[in-house]
Motif scaffolding. Structure first.
Motif, PDB file in Angstrom:
ATOM      1  N   LEU A  21       5.108 -11.466   2.850  1.00 16.99           N
ATOM      2  CA  LEU A  21       3.813 -10.819   3.092  1.00 16.99           C
ATOM      3  C   LEU A  21       3.157 -11.378   4.354  1.00 16.99           C
ATOM      4  O   LEU A  21       2.702 -10.618   5.213  1.00 16.99           O
ATOM      5  CB  LEU A  21       2.897 -10.988   1.874  1.00 16.99           C
ATOM      6  CG  LEU A  21       1.602 -10.174   1.906  1.00 16.99           C
ATOM      7  CD1 LEU A  21       1.905  -8.674   1.932  1.00 16.99           C
ATOM      8  CD2 LEU A  21       0.731 -10.519   0.703  1.00 16.99           C
ATOM      9  N   GLU A  51       2.587  -9.328   7.944  1.00 15.02           N
ATOM     10  CA  GLU A  51       1.296  -9.256   8.632  1.00 15.02           C
ATOM     11  C   GLU A  51       1.405  -9.799  10.049  1.00 15.02           C
ATOM     12  O   GLU A  51       0.875  -9.203  10.997  1.00 15.02           O
ATOM     13  CB  GLU A  51       0.215 -10.015   7.868  1.00 15.02           C
ATOM     14  CG  GLU A  51      -1.139  -9.934   8.562  1.00 15.02           C
ATOM     15  CD  GLU A  51      -2.271 -10.600   7.804  1.00 15.02           C
ATOM     16  OE1 GLU A  51      -3.413 -10.535   8.297  1.00 15.02           O
ATOM     17  OE2 GLU A  51      -2.031 -11.191   6.730  1.00 15.02           O
ATOM     18  N   PHE A  85       7.396  -5.897  -2.194  1.00 16.87           N
ATOM     19  CA  PHE A  85       7.359  -4.620  -1.490  1.00 16.87           C
ATOM     20  C   PHE A  85       8.167  -3.583  -2.251  1.00 16.87           C
ATOM     21  O   PHE A  85       9.133  -3.915  -2.944  1.00 16.87           O
ATOM     22  CB  PHE A  85       7.961  -4.741  -0.076  1.00 16.87           C
ATOM     23  CG  PHE A  85       7.330  -5.761   0.819  1.00 16.87           C
ATOM     24  CD1 PHE A  85       6.029  -6.194   0.636  1.00 16.87           C
ATOM     25  CD2 PHE A  85       8.051  -6.294   1.872  1.00 16.87           C
ATOM     26  CE1 PHE A  85       5.462  -7.138   1.477  1.00 16.87           C
ATOM     27  CE2 PHE A  85       7.496  -7.234   2.723  1.00 16.87           C
ATOM     28  CZ  PHE A  85       6.193  -7.658   2.529  1.00 16.87           C
ATOM     29  N   TRP A 141      -2.736  -3.237   9.720  1.00 13.16           N
ATOM     30  CA  TRP A 141      -2.160  -4.114   8.708  1.00 13.16           C
ATOM     31  C   TRP A 141      -2.429  -3.540   7.318  1.00 13.16           C
ATOM     32  O   TRP A 141      -1.549  -3.505   6.468  1.00 13.16           O
ATOM     33  CB  TRP A 141      -2.698  -5.530   8.837  1.00 13.16           C
ATOM     34  CG  TRP A 141      -2.449  -6.366   7.617  1.00 13.16           C
ATOM     35  CD1 TRP A 141      -3.364  -7.053   6.890  1.00 13.16           C
ATOM     36  CD2 TRP A 141      -1.188  -6.578   6.956  1.00 13.16           C
ATOM     37  NE1 TRP A 141      -2.763  -7.685   5.821  1.00 13.16           N
ATOM     38  CE2 TRP A 141      -1.420  -7.409   5.837  1.00 13.16           C
ATOM     39  CE3 TRP A 141       0.107  -6.145   7.194  1.00 13.16           C
ATOM     40  CZ2 TRP A 141      -0.416  -7.807   4.960  1.00 13.16           C
ATOM     41  CZ3 TRP A 141       1.128  -6.541   6.328  1.00 13.16           C
ATOM     42  CH2 TRP A 141       0.863  -7.358   5.229  1.00 13.16           C
ATOM     43  N   ASP A 142      -3.625  -3.045   7.088  1.00 13.29           N
ATOM     44  CA  ASP A 142      -3.952  -2.454   5.786  1.00 13.29           C
ATOM     45  C   ASP A 142      -3.053  -1.244   5.504  1.00 13.29           C
ATOM     46  O   ASP A 142      -2.545  -1.083   4.393  1.00 13.29           O
ATOM     47  CB  ASP A 142      -5.430  -2.066   5.752  1.00 13.29           C
ATOM     48  CG  ASP A 142      -5.865  -1.592   4.373  1.00 13.29           C
ATOM     49  OD1 ASP A 142      -5.666  -2.339   3.392  1.00 13.29           O
ATOM     50  OD2 ASP A 142      -6.387  -0.464   4.287  1.00 13.29           O
ATOM     51  N   ARG A 168       0.599  -2.480   4.852  1.00  9.12           N
ATOM     52  CA  ARG A 168       0.653  -3.135   3.539  1.00  9.12           C
ATOM     53  C   ARG A 168       0.699  -2.103   2.421  1.00  9.12           C
ATOM     54  O   ARG A 168       1.504  -2.191   1.501  1.00  9.12           O
ATOM     55  CB  ARG A 168      -0.555  -4.055   3.372  1.00  9.12           C
ATOM     56  CG  ARG A 168      -0.568  -4.879   2.113  1.00  9.12           C
ATOM     57  CD  ARG A 168      -1.789  -5.810   2.074  1.00  9.12           C
ATOM     58  NE  ARG A 168      -3.038  -5.111   2.312  1.00  9.12           N
ATOM     59  CZ  ARG A 168      -3.681  -4.383   1.391  1.00  9.12           C
ATOM     60  NH1 ARG A 168      -3.195  -4.234   0.192  1.00  9.12           N
ATOM     61  NH2 ARG A 168      -4.823  -3.813   1.706  1.00  9.12           N
ATOM     62  N   LYS A 169      -0.142  -1.082   2.523  1.00  9.06           N
ATOM     63  CA  LYS A 169      -0.159  -0.024   1.510  1.00  9.06           C
ATOM     64  C   LYS A 169       1.123   0.816   1.560  1.00  9.06           C
ATOM     65  O   LYS A 169       1.600   1.275   0.510  1.00  9.06           O
ATOM     66  CB  LYS A 169      -1.392   0.859   1.700  1.00  9.06           C
ATOM     67  CG  LYS A 169      -2.678   0.157   1.306  1.00  9.06           C
ATOM     68  CD  LYS A 169      -3.899   1.006   1.623  1.00  9.06           C
ATOM     69  CE  LYS A 169      -5.181   0.274   1.228  1.00  9.06           C
ATOM     70  NZ  LYS A 169      -6.381   0.981   1.694  1.00  9.06           N
ATOM     71  N   ALA A 172       2.572  -3.388  -0.984  1.00  5.97           N
ATOM     72  CA  ALA A 172       2.416  -4.836  -1.151  1.00  5.97           C
ATOM     73  C   ALA A 172       1.086  -5.141  -1.815  1.00  5.97           C
ATOM     74  O   ALA A 172       0.139  -4.435  -1.680  1.00  5.97           O
ATOM     75  CB  ALA A 172       2.481  -5.525   0.211  1.00  5.97           C
TER      76      ALA A 172
END
Length: 195
Positions: free
Chosen positions: A84, A88, A147, A186-187, A190-191, A195
């Motif tokens: 993670l 990022e 993930f 990043w958001d 991640r989605k 994650a």
């Protein structure tokens, strides 16, 4: 041919590459002549051949320089611990690094088709090398249960395409700071990998 007064290879070579990068990005590789590059640098067209054998080699050198620099910069980037944190770090690095090089990024994606088979394969190899770094992060995240990416190669290509697209619309001094863009992307990444 005699060298122009005040001309030095350590100065002229980089100026030729910078002028070619700008002209290729602005007008397209096929539309730019060696004479135009020479004029932009302020040298005779024949002088360019002291620095490169032909226009394709000049393009290849620009694309290779960009990929070598990108890979070397990622190698020195603090990646964090665990998938993670590393994902990022990759997202923020890719945006930050490429926002300073929009012409080089544009050439890497739009002018690759102008390379002959051997040069094309060399640049594709460097691109795969870079992509593998992200794919490894995604695979490790899937293996750790962090993930959800059913096809890590497709996820890798989709993420890189999304991140690289920032260079086409971002303008310094605009509505969003670089850091805010990094936060938003990043958001989204991640989605995208749940994650």
């Amino acid at each position: 041919m005699a060298r122009k007064t005040g001309s030095h290879s350590e100065i002229t070579g980089p100026r030729i590459r910078a002028a070619a990068r700008t002209l290729f990005a602005r007008h397209g590789f096929a539309a730019v002549s060696m004479r135009q590059i020479a004029a932009a640098v302020g040298v005779q067209a024949g002088a360019l051949y002291l620095y490169t054998p032909d226009k394709e080699t000049l393009l290849f050198d620009l694309l290779k320089e960009h990929m070598d620099e990108l890979i070397a910069a990622w190698e020195t980037e603090p990646g964090g611990t665990g998938p993670l944190a590393r994902l990022e770090a990759f997202v923020r690095f890719h945006i930050r690094h490429n926002l300073d090089r929009p012409e080089a990024v544009f050439l890497s994606y739009m002018e690759l088709r102008n390379l002959g088979p051997a040069n094309f394969a060399a640049i594709e190899g460097l691109r795969r090398d870079y992509e593998t770094r992200l794919e490894t992060i995604l695979r490790e995240g899937v293996a750790a249960g962090l993930f959800a990416a059913p096809d890590s190669k497709i996820a890798t290509l989709a993420i890189i395409a999304m991140l690289t697209g920032v260079t086409t619309w971002y303008r310094e001094g605009g509505r969003l700071s670089r850091d805010r863009v990094g936060d938003i992307y990043w958001d989204m990444v991640r989605k995208a990998v749940a994650a």
